[in-house]
Write a protein that holds these residues in place. Structure first.
Motif, short mmCIF file in Angstrom:
data_model
loop_
_atom_site.label_atom_id
_atom_site.label_comp_id
_atom_site.label_asym_id
_atom_site.label_seq_id
_atom_site.Cartn_x
_atom_site.Cartn_y
_atom_site.Cartn_z
N GLN B 188 7.10 -2.80 -6.09
CA GLN B 188 5.79 -2.34 -6.56
C GLN B 188 4.76 -3.45 -6.45
O GLN B 188 3.58 -3.21 -6.20
CB GLN B 188 5.85 -1.83 -7.99
CG GLN B 188 6.80 -0.66 -8.21
CD GLN B 188 6.38 0.59 -7.46
OE1 GLN B 188 5.50 0.55 -6.61
NE2 GLN B 188 7.05 1.70 -7.77
N GLY B 348 1.95 4.01 -6.25
CA GLY B 348 2.77 2.85 -6.58
C GLY B 348 1.95 1.68 -7.07
O GLY B 348 0.80 1.83 -7.46
N THR B 352 2.44 1.51 -11.88
CA THR B 352 3.58 2.39 -12.13
C THR B 352 4.23 2.07 -13.47
O THR B 352 4.52 2.96 -14.27
CB THR B 352 4.63 2.18 -11.01
OG1 THR B 352 3.95 2.22 -9.76
CG2 THR B 352 5.68 3.27 -11.06
#
Lengths: 328, 396, 250
Positions: B188, B348, B352
C-alpha cells in the motif's frame, strides 16, 4: 512653546542624538537640517515620544512631556511624514477628520474644519472630500497629509521631509502654498529636512545637525554670512551662497525712490534718455529675482511696482552687490 | 529618505530571544509526564483501555527514572541560555520518550496475554509534541539552512526507523498492527507513491506549458485559472465519487478501455482526480513565476540578441523556477494527503489502513495508515522547501 | 461597461447555482429520472435514509462551528504575535503554521478519533485544528502587509495601539484574512465529508452509502451536493473579499 533640554538617544553603543537643546517659540518655524543619519528624525520623534529619549527632556508650554500619556501628547502635535501615510481605506475627509474625531469634536465642527482645510489647500471639497487616497496625485496626497496633520489645531506641527517624495516642480509649489498657509495661520512648525533650499524657504531659524549634535542654530542669513564650521559652509553651499543670500530678502529692503522713469501705455516704463522701455519688477520679488532680471535685461536699474501696477520705487544693481560683502 | 535609526526595539541579546515558548512547552511536558496517561492497557485491540501516567506505571523501576529523565530534559530546555542546548534537550527528551514507550509497553504487557494490547496514550503524544516544539523553536533560533533542515528531518525519521527495526516497539499495539499487515503495508505504501507520482508527473507535463501559455495570453489566463480554482474547490471525496460515473460509462462503452484497466473504481479515477487537483497550484505558480520575471531583464536579453527560445531557456525559466518549485511543493503535500482519501474508491494506499481501522474501531490500525502519511508529507515539504531555497540562490 | 456586464453575469450564474442547490436539497426527487440511469438491480436512485435537508444543515453546522471557532482563535493568536509583546513568537508561529499545513486533513481526522471517540466530535476537532492554519497565516500576512508608514502616521497622530489595530490594521488586513478563511472553510467542507466515515452526520453519508452499496446514483448525488455547497460558499466569500478590498483599488 517647545523647550528641548539636553535630549539624548543611544541605540546600543551609538549616540544617535547627543545632548541637544533648543527652544521653539510660539508661531516660529524651526528646521532641523543635516545629512542622513545625523539624528534629526530621531530628535523629531522624541518630541512626540514615538521614540523615548535615553536622557534629557522635552517641555511643552513648561510641562514635561513624560507627564502626559503619549497618545494624548500626540493629539496636541500635528505629524506629517514623507511617505504621507494616508489611510488607504478612508476618504480624504475621513483622513482629515482623524485627530478631531479622537479629540471628540462635535460633527458639525469637524465638517467645518474639513471644509476649511480643503479650501485652504486648494482642494475643492465638492471634488475631493469623498475621494480615496489612491485616486489622488502625489501632490494632492501630500496636501491632504499636511491638512490632516493640521486638522486638530495642534500646538506644534512636526514635519519629517514632508515634501521629499515629490517632483521638484510640485515640491516648490507645495512649499509656496505651505508658506502662505503658515503665515496666515501662525502655525508653530518643526521641520526635518536634508534640503537646504527647503529649510531656507520654510524656516525662520535652522538647527544644523552633525553626528547627533547641533553645530549651529541661527537664522538663514547668519548661517550664510557666518557659517560656524567648514561642515556648515559645505552644507549651505559655497558656490551659490551669494545667490542664496539674495533669495532671503525682498526687493523692498533695498528699494530707493524712482527718479527719471515714465510709465508707458502698455504697463512698461522708460528711463529718461533710454530708447527701450522695460517691464517693471513686482514688489514681492526677491533680490535674487531682481538680480536675475537686471542681468538679463543688461541694465543697472529697474522700476518696482505694487500689485496695482503703480510704481513704488526702483532697485539698482550696485545696492544688490553691496547687500553681500564680508564673505570671502 | 531618512536612514536614521527608527523605533525598532533592540533585542536585549539574542540568547534571551523567545524563551517564553520553550518554557511553556516545558511546563506542558512536565504536566504530561506527571499526569497524562503515557500508555494504555487494553484487554483487546478494539476496547479502549486503562491509562497509566509514567509515575503510576506498575513497573516503577522504569516509570520513575523515565519520568525523571523527561522532567530533566524539560527543565534544561526551559533554562537553556543557548539555542543549541535547548535543541539537545528537546532531542534527548523526544528520544527518551520514544525508547521509553517501547520498554514500558513490554513491561506493562501481562505475560502470556495474547489479546491484550498496549497503545500510546495522550501523554506520549503530548510529550513528543512538546519536545518537538522545543526542538523546532531551537532550530528556528539557530537559523539553520535548508540542508541542515533536511539532514535533521531525515535524522529524526531515521532514529524512529532504527527504534522500530530494533524491535523495541514490538509490544506496542501499532507495531502489532504492522506485524499483522507487514506485506500489505509496503504494497500500500508503494501504491500511495504511485498515486502521488502518477498524478504529479502528468500535472507537471501539462501544467507548466499551460501556465506559460497563460502567462503569454492574458485572455486565456482568467478563464483557465477560474476553471481550475472551481475544480480545487470540489471536496476530494466528492471528486473521487464524481470521477467514478464517467469512467464507468467509458469502460462500459469501450470494452477495450475496460480491458486496459480503465474502471469506475480503483486506480484510474483516483489518478484522474488527483491530477485535476494538481493542475491549479502548478499552473498558478507557473504564471506567478513568469510574471515575477522583471521585464527589464527580458528586455535586456532581447537587446543582447537572444531569440525567444533562448530567452525562455536561459533567462525566464531559471528566474521563474523557484516559484514553480513552490507550486510543486503544494501539489506534493496536498496529494500525499488526498491520496489517502482515494482508498475509499478502492485505489489503495495508506488510506486503506485508516479507513479499515475506522471501520473496525481499531485506532492503532488507523495510526498505522496516518503516521506514514504525515511523515511522507513532512519530508516532501522539507525537501522541496530546500530545493526552492537553493533555486532562489540564497539559503531560505 | 464590460465590468458591469461581467458582474451581472456573475450574479446571474450565482443565482442559478443557488436555486439549483435549493432544489437538490429541498426536493431531491426532482432528479430521480436522470439518476435512476446510474443504478442497477432496482437500487433506489435518491438517498432516503435521512432527509437531505437535515444532512445539509448538519454538515453546514459542523463546518460553521469549527470554522468560526478557528477564526476567533487564529485571529487572536495572529494579532498577538504581531504585537510587540508577542513578536518573539512570530518566527516559530510561522514555522509551525507552515509545517502544520503539511499535516493532511484526513490524518488530522484519523488522529482526532482516538482522542475524542466517534461521532461529530473528532470531525469538529480536526476541522478546528486544520482550519486554524490558513486563517492564522493570512492574519499575519495581512497585518504585516499594512504599510509601516500608515501605522507610523496613525501613531504619530495620537491613536492608541488598540485603536490602530481596530481602525487601521484590521480593516486593511481584512481582505487577506477573508481569503484565509475562505481556504479554511473550503477545506473544512471537504474534510467534514470524510468525517462521515467516523460518524459525523453530513453529506458524506450519501457518498459513503453509495460506495458501500456500489450505487453510483448516491455517489453522484452526494458528490454534486458537496461540490455545489463548497463552490457556493467559495463564491460568497470571494464576493465578500472583493467588497472588503474595494475602497482601495476600485
Amino acid at each position: 512653546m517647545i523647550t528641548v533640554e539636553a535630549l539624548t538617544k543611544t541605540f546600543g553603543p551609538v549616540r544617535a542624538v547627543d545632548g541637544i537643546s533648543f527652544e521653539l517659540a510660539e508661531g516660529e518655524a524651526l528646521a532641523l537640517i543635516g545629512p542622513s543619519g545625523c539624528g534629526k528624525s530621531t530628535t523629531l520623534r522624541m518630541i512626540n515620544r514615538l521614540i523615548e529619549p535615553s536622557a534629557g527632556r522635552v517641555l511643552i508650554d513648561g510641562v514635561d512631556t513624560t507627564s502626559i500619556p503619549p497618545a494624548t501628547l500626540r493629539l496636541r502635535m500635528g505629524y506629517a511624514i514623507q511617505g504621507i501615510g494616508l489611510f488607504p481605506h478612508r476618504t480624504v475627509a475621513q483622513n482629515i477628520a482623524t485627530v478631531p474625531r479622537l479629540l471628540g469634536w462635535p460633527r458639525a465642527r469637524i465638517a467645518a474644519r474639513i471644509e476649511e482645510l480643503l479650501e485652504l489647500f486648494g482642494l475643492p471639497p465638492a471634488v475631493f472630500a469623498r475621494k480615496y487616497p489612491h485616486e489622488l496625485s502625489g501632490g494632492q496626497q501630500q496636501r491632504v497629509g499636511v491638512a490632516r496633520a493640521m486638522a486638530g489645531k495642534p500646538a506644534v506641527l512636526l514635519m519629517d521631509e514632508p515634501f521629499g517624495a515629490l517632483d521638484p516642480i510640485t515640491r516648490t509649489r507645495l512649499q509656496d502654498e505651505f508658506l502662505a498657509i503658515r503665515r496666515r495661520m501662525g502655525t508653530t512648525v518643526l521641520i526635518v529636512t536634508h534640503d537646504m533650499d527647503e529649510a531656507f524657504k520654510l524656516a525662520d531659524r535652522l538647527a544644523v545637525m552633525e553626528k547627533g549634535r547641533i553645530v549651529q542654530l541661527d537664522t538663514p542669513e547668519a548661517l550664510l554670512r557666518h557659517p560656524a564650521s567648514a561642515f556648515v559652509e559645505s552644507l549651505v553651499g559655497s558656490e551659490d551662497r551669494g545667490l542664496k543670500l539674495l533669495s532671503l530678502a525682498g526687493v523692498t529692503a533695498l528699494m530707493q525712490p524712482a527718479t527719471g522713469w515714465t510709465a508707458e501705455a502698455d504697463g512698461t516704463f522708460r528711463k529718461a534718455g533710454a530708447d527701450a522701455s522695460l517691464a517693471p519688477l513686482s514688489a514681492s520679488a526677491s533680490l535674487r529675482e531682481a538680480a536675475s532680471r537686471l542681468v538679463f535685461a543688461g541694465v543697472d536699474e529697474l522700476p518696482v511696482v505694487d500689485e496695482a501696477g503703480a510704481m513704488v520705487g526702483a532697485i539698482a544693481m550696485e545696492r544688490i552687490i553691496a547687500f553681500g560683502g564680508g564673505g570671502r | 529618505m531618512t536612514e536614521e535609526p527608527t523605533a525598532r526595539p533592540v533585542p536585549e541579546g539574542a540568547a534571551a530571544e523567545g524563551r517564553g515558548l520553550a518554557r511553556l512547552c516545558a511546563v506542558a511536558a512536565l504536566l504530561a509526564v506527571g499526569f497524562a496517561p503515557f500508555l494504555a492497557l487494553q484487554p483487546n485491540r478494539i476496547v479502549s483501555g486503562e491509562g497509566f501516567a509514567l509515575p503510576a506505571l506498575p513497573a516503577a523501576w522504569l516509570g520513575l527514572p523515565l519520568a525523571a529523565v523527561l522532567a530533566a530534559c524539560a527543565v534544561v530546555a526551559a533554562l537553556a541560555h543557548h539555542a543549541a542546548v535547548q535543541a539537545l534537550a528537546g532531542a534527548a527528551g523526544a528520544l527518551a520518550a520514544l525508547l521509553g514507550a517501547g520498554l514500558a509497553a513490554t513491561a506493562l504487557l501481562p505475560a502470556g496475554a495474547t489479546l491484550a494490547r498496549v497503545s500510546l496514550g495522550s501523554g506520549f503524544w503530548l510529550i513528543i509534541g512538546a519536545f518537538g516544539l522545543i526542538l523546532a523553536d531551537a532550530l528556528v533560533k539557530l537559523r539553520g539552512g535548508p540542508l541542515a533542515r533536511i539532514t535533521f528531518a531525515f535524522a529524526a525519521v531515521g532514529a524512529v526507523l532504527v527504534v522500530l527495526a530494533a524491535g523495541l516497539w514490538n509490544d506496542l499495539s501499532i507495531m502489532r498492527e504492522y506485524a499483522a499487515n507487514r506485506d500489505s503495508f509496503w504494497q500500500q505504501g508503494a501504491r500511495h507513491l504511485v498515486l502521488v507520482g502518477g498524478s504529479l508527473a502528468p500535472a507537471l507535463l501539462l501544467g507548466i506549458p499551460l501556465g506559460y501559455l497563460c502567462h503569454r495570453q492574458a485572455a486565456a489566463r482568467g478563464a483557465v485559472l477560474a476553471v481550475l480554482s472551481v475544480i480545487q474547490t470540489v471536496p476530494s471525496i466528492a471528486m473521487f465519487g464524481l470521477m467514478m460515473a464517467p469512467l464507468a460509462a467509458l469502460a462500459a462503452a469501450y470494452p477495450a478501455l475496460g480491458a486496459a484497466g480503465i474502471r469506475g473504481i480503483g486506480l484510474t479515477p483516483a489518478l484522474v482526480a488527483l491530477f485535476l487537483y494538481s493542475l491549479l497550484p502548478v499552473v498558478a505558480n507557473t504564471v506567478a513565476g513568469f510574471a515575477a520575471v522583471p521585464p527589464a531583464v527580458v528586455e535586456a536579453a532581447r537587446g543582447m540578441g537572444m531569440g525567444p527560445l533562448r530567452r525562455l531557456a536561459s533567462v525566464e525559466w531559471p528566474l521563474a523556477f523557484p516559484v514553480i518549485v513552490t507550486g510543486v511543493r503544494i501539489v506534493l503535500v496536498q496529494n500525499i494527503g488526498l491520496a489517502a482519501v482515494a482508498a475509499l474508491i478502492g485505489a489503495g494506499g495508506f488510506g486503506t489502513f485508516v479507513f479499515r481501522g475506522m471501520g473496525q474501531t481499531a485506532m492503532d490500525l488507523v495510526l498505522l495508515g496516518a503516521v506514514p502519511i504525515v511523515i511522507l508529507a513532512f519530508l516532501a515539504a522539507v525537501v522541496l522547501d530546500a530545493v526552492a531555497g537553493r533555486a532562489r540562490g540564497r539559503p531560505a | 461597461m464590460i465590468a458591469q456586464r461581467r458582474r451581472l453575469l456573475r450574479i446571474g450564474a450565482a443565482g442559478i447555482a443557488v436555486a439549483l442547490f435549493a432544489v437538490m436539497v429541498l426536493a431531491p426527487e426532482a432528479f430521480e429520472r436522470p439518476l435512476a440511469a446510474l443504478t442497477k438491480f432496482g437500487q433506489p436512485a435518491i438517498y432516503d435514509r435521512d432527509s437531505i435537508l437535515a444532512l445539509t444543515l448538519s454538515h453546514m453546522g459542523i463546518v460553521a462551528a469549527a470554522s468560526l471557532a478557528a477564526l476567533v482563535i487564529a485571529l487572536a493568536i495572529g494579532i498577538f504575535v504581531t504585537r510587540p509583546a508577542g513578536a518573539q513568537y512570530l518566527p516559530l508561529a510561522r514555522a509551525v503554521a507552515n509545517l502544520g499545513q503539511t499535516f493532511p486533513p484526513i490524518a488530522m481526522l484519523a488522529v482526532a478519533v482516538p482522542l475524542t471517540g466517534f461521532g461529530a466530535r473528532p470531525t469538529l476537532v480536526a476541522l478546528f485544528a486544520y482550519g486554524l492554519l490558513p486563517i492564522f497565516e493570512n492574519t499575519i500576512a495581512g497585518l504585516k502587509g499594512v504599510s509601516p508608514q500608515v501605522v507610523e502616521a496613525a501613531r504619530g497622530m495620537g491613536m492608541t495601539g488598540r485603536r490602530i489595530l481596530r481602525e487601521i490594521e484590521l480593516p486593511l488586513a481584512l481582505p487577506v484574512i477573508i481569503a484565509g478563511f475562505r481556504v479554511s472553510i473550503i477545506v473544512s467542507i471537504g474534510t467534514a465529508t470524510i468525517g462521515s466515515t467516523v460518524g459525523a452526520k453530513g453529506l458524506g453519508e450519501i457518498i459513503i452509502a453509495g460506495l458501500q452499496a456500489d450505487n453510483l446514483a448516491y455517489v453522484l448525488q452526494g458528490g454534486v451536493l458537496v461540490a455545489m455547497l463548497a463552490i457556493l460558499v467559495d463564491l460568497g466569500l470571494g464576493f465578500l473579499e472583493r467588497r472588503a478590498r474595494q475602497p482601495r483599488s476600485a
